[in-house]
Design an enzyme around this catalytic site. Structure first.
Site, PDB file in Angstrom:
ATOM      1  N   GLU A  77      -4.218   2.141   6.764  1.00 27.19           N
ATOM      2  CA  GLU A  77      -3.134   2.036   5.783  1.00 27.19           C
ATOM      3  C   GLU A  77      -1.832   2.609   6.346  1.00 27.19           C
ATOM      4  O   GLU A  77      -0.762   2.061   6.117  1.00 27.19           O
ATOM      5  CB  GLU A  77      -3.505   2.729   4.468  1.00 27.19           C
ATOM      6  N   TYR A 136       1.206   5.353  -2.540  1.00 26.82           N
ATOM      7  CA  TYR A 136       0.502   4.121  -2.172  1.00 26.82           C
ATOM      8  C   TYR A 136      -0.751   4.436  -1.334  1.00 26.82           C
ATOM      9  O   TYR A 136      -1.843   3.948  -1.625  1.00 26.82           O
ATOM     10  CB  TYR A 136       1.425   3.171  -1.384  1.00 26.82           C
ATOM     11  N   ASP A 186       1.576  -2.364  -3.325  1.00 28.87           N
ATOM     12  CA  ASP A 186       2.529  -2.475  -2.215  1.00 28.87           C
ATOM     13  C   ASP A 186       3.412  -3.701  -2.454  1.00 28.87           C
ATOM     14  O   ASP A 186       3.361  -4.300  -3.537  1.00 28.87           O
ATOM     15  CB  ASP A 186       1.784  -2.563  -0.873  1.00 28.87           C
TER      16      ASP A 186
END
Ligand code: SF4
Length: 349
Positions: A46, A129, A147
């Site tokens: 990520e 996030y 996102d």
């Protein structure tokens, strides 16, 4: 069946059939058998994927996990080694945050990632996030993972007329309405895949979309025009000078200050980066050493908040100075702006 449940079932069934195979992903079939993602790998992926495409990030992910198979291994990596391995991924603040987070997990949590969104959010450099993504994908927490891809899908699905960035809270709330305790990790990844492969930024493939029956944007006949956007201010331009000093096969590098843009990275010596171009006289006046500097042209580079025009001056010979002399073949590890400058007008390199 409620609309939300029908839409969720359709997207999850599509994901079961079409999930992308990604180096860090546990397939939906394996997840059904109880396999969960390694939080370290999910987190690393990520972080790498922020501002970076999957094809570009994948080789870095494979090399990082081979070199540092656990978060504790990564935590023990010397700063310079990690920065070198990160070179080419850009946005170097992410690499510094990566190391700070790995060290916090190793030293404060015994090498085990916290398993809640709140716990993850408390780690250095982990934003909302990333915390939501790791909580959902690695720990199957019903986190709302939003996102740019998910924002786009929500804006189209609901034909949201409010432009970005003002629409962000609304889009997040719409995404949150679809999150349930059923398969939250798969749900997050299904939405990501839909945004990446079907509900694409430029031309959405609505004919292939598993949730087209519920898409308000599609009904307008102009789904691709969502999300609406506020016109962007033009990115400011800055100007600088880079100095490529060589001594035979070696190139003079300097370590940048730890804080700020490209902090802690090796690079060519440079002038300040300012809002007006540098004349020859000005460029030579702030050169790192007195030498027979020759103009080698300019390179352009785009950072997040500004564009940079960098003049390149080159000189060869023996010079005193506090430099890290580096063989030419070692330059590939430089941040790309310096690599471009080092390769400009190759005659001295
Ligand atoms: Fe996106 Fe088209 Fe699907 Fe709507 S129908 S969600 S615009 S791909």
């Amino acid at each position: 069946m409620k609309v939300r449940d029908a839409l969720r079932s359709a997207l999850l069934a599509w994901y079961d059939r079409q999930a992308r195979t990604l180096a860090w992903r546990v397939s939906p079939a394996d997840r059904r058998d109880g396999v969960r993602g390694d939080p370290y790998r999910v987190w690393l992926a990520e972080v790498m994927l922020q501002q970076t495409t999957v094809p570009h990030a994948t080789p870095y992910f494979l090399s990082f996990t081979q070199r540092w198979p656990t978060v504790s291994d990564l935590a023990a990596a010397p700063d310079g080694e990690l920065m070198g391995a990160w070179a080419g991924l850009g946005y170097y603040a992410r690499a510094r945050n990566l190391l700070a987070c790995a060290r916090a997990v190793a030293s404060d949590h015994g090498g085990v990632f916290p398993d809640t969104e709140e716990g993850l959010r408390a780690l250095p450099g982990v934003g909302a996030y990333t915390a939501a993504a790791v909580a959902a994908i690695a720990f199957d927490r019903p986190a709302n993972v939003v996102d740019g891809n998910v924002e786009r899908v929500m804006a189209r699905l609901n034909a949201v007329e409010t432009p970005l960035p003002d629409a962000k809270p609304q889009l997040k709330a719409l995404a949150g309405d679809l999150v349930t305790a059923e398969r939250p990790g798969d749900w997050a990844q299904a939405l990501m895949d839909l945004g990446a492969t079907v509900c694409r930024p430029k031309s959405p493939l609505c004919d292939l979309c598993p949730i087209s029956a519920w898409c308000e944007g599609l009904k307008t006949g102009a789904a691709g025009t969502y999300p609406r956007k506020t016109k962007k201010a033009e990115r400011p331009r800055r100007y600088g000078v880079a100095y490529r000093l060589t001594r035979g096969d070696d190139v003079a590098l300097v370590r940048r200050p730890p804080k700020g843009l490209l902090g802690g990275m090796l690079g060519l010596p440079t002038s300040d980066w300012r809002s007006t171009p540098w004349s020859d006289e000005e460029a030579l006046a702030v050169a790192p050493v007195a030498a027979a500097w020759q103009d080698r042209g300019t390179v352009e580079h785009v950072f997040t908040h500004f564009s940079l025009t960098l003049r390149v001056f080159a000189a060869d010979g023996t010079h005193d100075g506090d430099f890290v002399w580096t063989p030419r073949e070692g330059l590939d590890a430089l941040p790309s702006v310096f690599l471009k400058a080092a390769r400009t007008g190759e005659r001295l390199i």
